[in-house]
Design a protein around this motif. Structure first.
Motif, PDB file in Angstrom:
ATOM      1  N   LEU A 204       4.017   6.963  -9.561  1.00 37.60           N
ATOM      2  CA  LEU A 204       3.532   5.637  -9.048  1.00 37.60           C
ATOM      3  C   LEU A 204       3.063   4.666 -10.156  1.00 37.60           C
ATOM      4  CD1 LEU A 204       1.432   6.411  -5.865  1.00 37.60           C
ATOM      5  CD2 LEU A 204       3.587   4.970  -5.738  1.00 37.60           C
ATOM      6  N   ARG A 205       2.437   5.247 -10.918  1.00 42.47           N
ATOM      7  CA  ARG A 205       1.785   4.536 -12.058  1.00 42.47           C
ATOM      8  C   ARG A 205       2.792   4.039 -13.203  1.00 42.47           C
ATOM      9  NH1 ARG A 205      -1.994   7.423 -12.994  1.00 42.47           N
ATOM     10  NH2 ARG A 205      -1.172   8.811 -14.856  1.00 42.47           N
ATOM     11  N   ASP A 206       4.075   5.022 -13.182  1.00 44.69           N
ATOM     12  CA  ASP A 206       4.917   4.902 -14.264  1.00 44.69           C
ATOM     13  C   ASP A 206       6.369   4.249 -13.689  1.00 44.69           C
ATOM     14  OD1 ASP A 206       3.336   6.105 -16.018  1.00 44.69           O
ATOM     15  OD2 ASP A 206       4.246   7.845 -15.994  1.00 44.69           O
ATOM     16  N   GLY A 207       6.169   4.102 -12.466  1.00 41.72           N
ATOM     17  CA  GLY A 207       7.196   3.470 -11.685  1.00 41.72           C
ATOM     18  C   GLY A 207       8.460   4.468 -11.844  1.00 41.72           C
ATOM     19  N   ARG A 208       8.291   5.782 -11.588  1.00 43.98           N
ATOM     20  CA  ARG A 208       9.203   6.712 -11.879  1.00 43.98           C
ATOM     21  C   ARG A 208       9.411   7.638 -10.409  1.00 43.98           C
ATOM     22  NH1 ARG A 208       6.198   9.495 -14.974  1.00 43.98           N
ATOM     23  NH2 ARG A 208       6.027  11.270 -13.396  1.00 43.98           N
TER      24      ARG A 208
ATOM     25  N   ASP B 276      -8.533   9.778  -3.454  1.00 53.18           N
ATOM     26  CA  ASP B 276      -8.981   9.133  -4.853  1.00 53.18           C
ATOM     27  C   ASP B 276      -7.895   9.375  -5.644  1.00 53.18           C
ATOM     28  OD1 ASP B 276     -11.530   8.168  -3.530  1.00 53.18           O
ATOM     29  OD2 ASP B 276     -12.490   9.981  -4.132  1.00 53.18           O
ATOM     30  N   ARG B 277      -7.372  10.698  -5.770  1.00 53.26           N
ATOM     31  CA  ARG B 277      -6.216  10.947  -6.749  1.00 53.26           C
ATOM     32  C   ARG B 277      -5.042  10.054  -6.723  1.00 53.26           C
ATOM     33  NH1 ARG B 277      -6.720  16.213  -9.189  1.00 53.26           N
ATOM     34  NH2 ARG B 277      -9.138  16.733  -9.008  1.00 53.26           N
TER      35      ARG B 277
ATOM     36  N   PRO C  35       0.587  -1.467  -0.087  1.00 53.80           N
ATOM     37  CA  PRO C  35       0.042  -0.013   0.043  1.00 53.80           C
ATOM     38  C   PRO C  35       0.895   1.221   0.073  1.00 53.80           C
ATOM     39  CG  PRO C  35       0.167  -0.886   2.325  1.00 53.80           C
ATOM     40  CD  PRO C  35       1.025  -2.056   1.492  1.00 53.80           C
ATOM     41  N   VAL C  36       0.264   2.472  -0.647  1.00 60.44           N
ATOM     42  CA  VAL C  36       0.911   3.715  -0.267  1.00 60.44           C
ATOM     43  C   VAL C  36       0.344   4.211   0.903  1.00 60.44           C
ATOM     44  CG1 VAL C  36       0.829   5.802  -1.415  1.00 60.44           C
ATOM     45  CG2 VAL C  36       0.937   4.133  -2.861  1.00 60.44           C
ATOM     46  N   ALA C  37       1.264   4.379   1.908  1.00 62.44           N
ATOM     47  CA  ALA C  37       0.991   5.054   3.094  1.00 62.44           C
ATOM     48  C   ALA C  37       0.891   6.520   3.062  1.00 62.44           C
ATOM     49  CB  ALA C  37       1.993   4.533   4.211  1.00 62.44           C
ATOM     50  N   VAL C  38      -0.250   7.041   3.808  1.00 61.29           N
ATOM     51  CA  VAL C  38      -0.390   8.277   3.488  1.00 61.29           C
ATOM     52  C   VAL C  38      -0.455   8.931   5.057  1.00 61.29           C
ATOM     53  CG1 VAL C  38      -2.017  10.229   2.932  1.00 61.29           C
ATOM     54  CG2 VAL C  38      -1.644   8.176   1.726  1.00 61.29           C
ATOM     55  N   LEU C  39       0.538  10.089   5.372  1.00 65.14           N
ATOM     56  CA  LEU C  39       0.471  10.615   6.546  1.00 65.14           C
ATOM     57  C   LEU C  39      -0.210  11.964   6.271  1.00 65.14           C
ATOM     58  CD1 LEU C  39       1.470  11.013   9.525  1.00 65.14           C
ATOM     59  CD2 LEU C  39       3.382  12.013   8.573  1.00 65.14           C
ATOM     60  N   ALA C  40      -1.517  12.196   7.185  1.00 64.78           N
ATOM     61  CA  ALA C  40      -2.025  13.526   6.855  1.00 64.78           C
ATOM     62  C   ALA C  40      -2.202  14.310   8.012  1.00 64.78           C
ATOM     63  CB  ALA C  40      -3.582  13.183   6.189  1.00 64.78           C
ATOM     64  N   ASN C  41      -1.897  15.454   8.215  1.00 58.85           N
ATOM     65  CA  ASN C  41      -1.972  16.552   9.253  1.00 58.85           C
ATOM     66  C   ASN C  41      -3.341  17.339   9.144  1.00 58.85           C
ATOM     67  OD1 ASN C  41      -1.732  18.325  11.127  1.00 58.85           O
ATOM     68  ND2 ASN C  41       0.254  19.140  10.576  1.00 58.85           N
TER      69      ASN C  41
ATOM     70  N   GLY D  79      -2.683   3.106  -8.962  1.00 60.14           N
ATOM     71  CA  GLY D  79      -2.723   1.827  -9.205  1.00 60.14           C
ATOM     72  C   GLY D  79      -2.408   1.126  -8.034  1.00 60.14           C
ATOM     73  N   ARG D  80      -2.214   1.642  -6.558  1.00 63.19           N
ATOM     74  CA  ARG D  80      -1.722   0.894  -5.495  1.00 63.19           C
ATOM     75  C   ARG D  80      -2.881   1.304  -4.516  1.00 63.19           C
ATOM     76  NH1 ARG D  80       3.848   1.329  -5.650  1.00 63.19           N
ATOM     77  NH2 ARG D  80       4.344   1.182  -8.197  1.00 63.19           N
ATOM     78  N   PRO D  81      -3.081   0.233  -3.758  1.00 62.00           N
ATOM     79  CA  PRO D  81      -4.080   0.605  -2.472  1.00 62.00           C
ATOM     80  C   PRO D  81      -3.562   1.664  -1.482  1.00 62.00           C
ATOM     81  CG  PRO D  81      -2.932  -1.618  -2.031  1.00 62.00           C
ATOM     82  CD  PRO D  81      -2.567  -1.217  -3.301  1.00 62.00           C
ATOM     83  N   VAL D  82      -4.367   2.358  -0.998  1.00 59.48           N
ATOM     84  CA  VAL D  82      -3.839   3.599  -0.216  1.00 59.48           C
ATOM     85  C   VAL D  82      -4.276   3.490   1.088  1.00 59.48           C
ATOM     86  CG1 VAL D  82      -4.138   6.335   0.005  1.00 59.48           C
ATOM     87  CG2 VAL D  82      -3.860   5.027  -2.280  1.00 59.48           C
TER      88      VAL D  82
END
Length: 308
Positions: free
Chosen positions: A127-131, A37-38, A14-20, A43-46
């Motif tokens: 993320l989608r492009d692996g860049r 959502d964006r 997953p993509v881990a999101v730290l939100a303040n 292409g990864r779970p968030v």
């Protein structure tokens, strides 16, 4: 050094999101669902990390990285970015800052859009492009041997003293506390004796302002180290000498354009390693309390991979 990489062996964690939620004084609080959502378009779970305090936020980032997160995203300002960098610096886990804070210097100076939704789109595309792009970070080593990373600027002069004063005050709340701290410290203004060793060469200075920049700006666009480049493997050091109150007040607005470095009392240097000492100063990095002087600051090339 700045580098662009693409990896076909893309991790699927997953993509881990730290939100303040308090970043930018809470003005962007309602944006998080849209940002998630964006980011999911990559292409990864968030997964949004649970963190109610700064200590817990930093711990949550370390845990996410240790558990195999494919990326870490910080939704906030420079303080939130600073906490997240402690977990991803020196690892292969890529990082993306979504700027929603009062100060977003690291995100903007490393090429991310100032608009948070646009920044999330850039991260999702990477993320989608692996860049990813590798950029430098500063690494602080305190007198006790502990280490801390930073992305933008380390302040070790008047601005650090003001921050320390404001953090000790319980009244007033909000930005007025910082304004009052400025007035108090202006009234107490005095130069201090600093010793700097820049790649082994010793300099002594009586100074009011001292900043060590990996990026040019801090404090929401103040270009204190205007020539700093997070891709050159070097730190920029700006020292403002024996300013009196009137001179400091006149010079301060010029920092937003970076033209203060032309003042005859300002000296600029560039080094890979900066050893900085003075009495009674607590440094602030990315606007966050870092370490008491003396410290050693090292430019670490390619220390973090940015999703851009």
């Amino acid at each position: 050094m700045l580098a662009v990489t693409a990896d076909d062996r893309r991790p699927t964690g997953p993509v881990a999101v730290l939100a303040n939620p308090t970043a930018g004084r809470g003005r962007q609080r309602g944006l998080l669902p849209q940002l998630v959502d964006r980011l999911a378009a990559g292409g990864r779970p968030v997964r949004v990390l649970e963190a109610r305090t700064a200590a817990r936020a930093q711990a949550a980032c370390h845990e996410a990285v240790a558990e195999g997160a494919s990326a870490l995203v910080a939704v906030g300002g420079d303080g939130t970015v600073h906490l997240a960098l402690q977990a991803v610096a020196g690892t292969s886990v890529p990082f993306g800052p979504v700027p929603v804070g009062t100060g977003n210097d690291f995100a903007v100076e490393t090429g991310f859009p100032a608009d948070p939704l646009a920044a999330a789109d850039v991260i999702a595309a990477a993320l989608r492009d692996g860049r990813s792009h590798s950029v430098d970070l500063g690494r602080i080593t305190a007198g006790d041997g502990s280490q801390r990373w930073y992305g933008a600027v380390l302040a070790a002069g008047f601005d650090a003293i003001v921050n320390e004063r404001a953090n000790r005050m319980h009244w007033p709340r909000g930005p007025r506390r910082y304004d009052l701290a400025i007035l108090v410290e202006l009234a107490r203004l005095r130069h201090r004796r600093y010793t700097l060793r820049l790649d082994g060469e010793t300099h002594a200075a009586d100074a009011v302002l001292v900043a060590v920049g990996n990026c040019p700006s801090y404090g929401g666009g103040m270009r204190i180290c205007p020539d700093a480049d997070p891709g050159d493997g070097l730190l920029d050091v700006v020292v403002g000498g024996r300013f009196d109150r009137c001179t400091l007040i006149r010079v301060k607005p010029h920092i937003y354009q970076g033209t203060h470095v032309g003042h005859p009392l300002v000296r600029s240097y560039r080094a890979r390693t900066v050893e900085l000492a003075a009495t009674g100063i607590t440094t602030y990095a990315d606007g966050e309390r870092a370490a008491d002087l003396p410290v050693t600051i090292t430019a670490v090339p390619g220390a973090v991979r940015l999703l851009r």
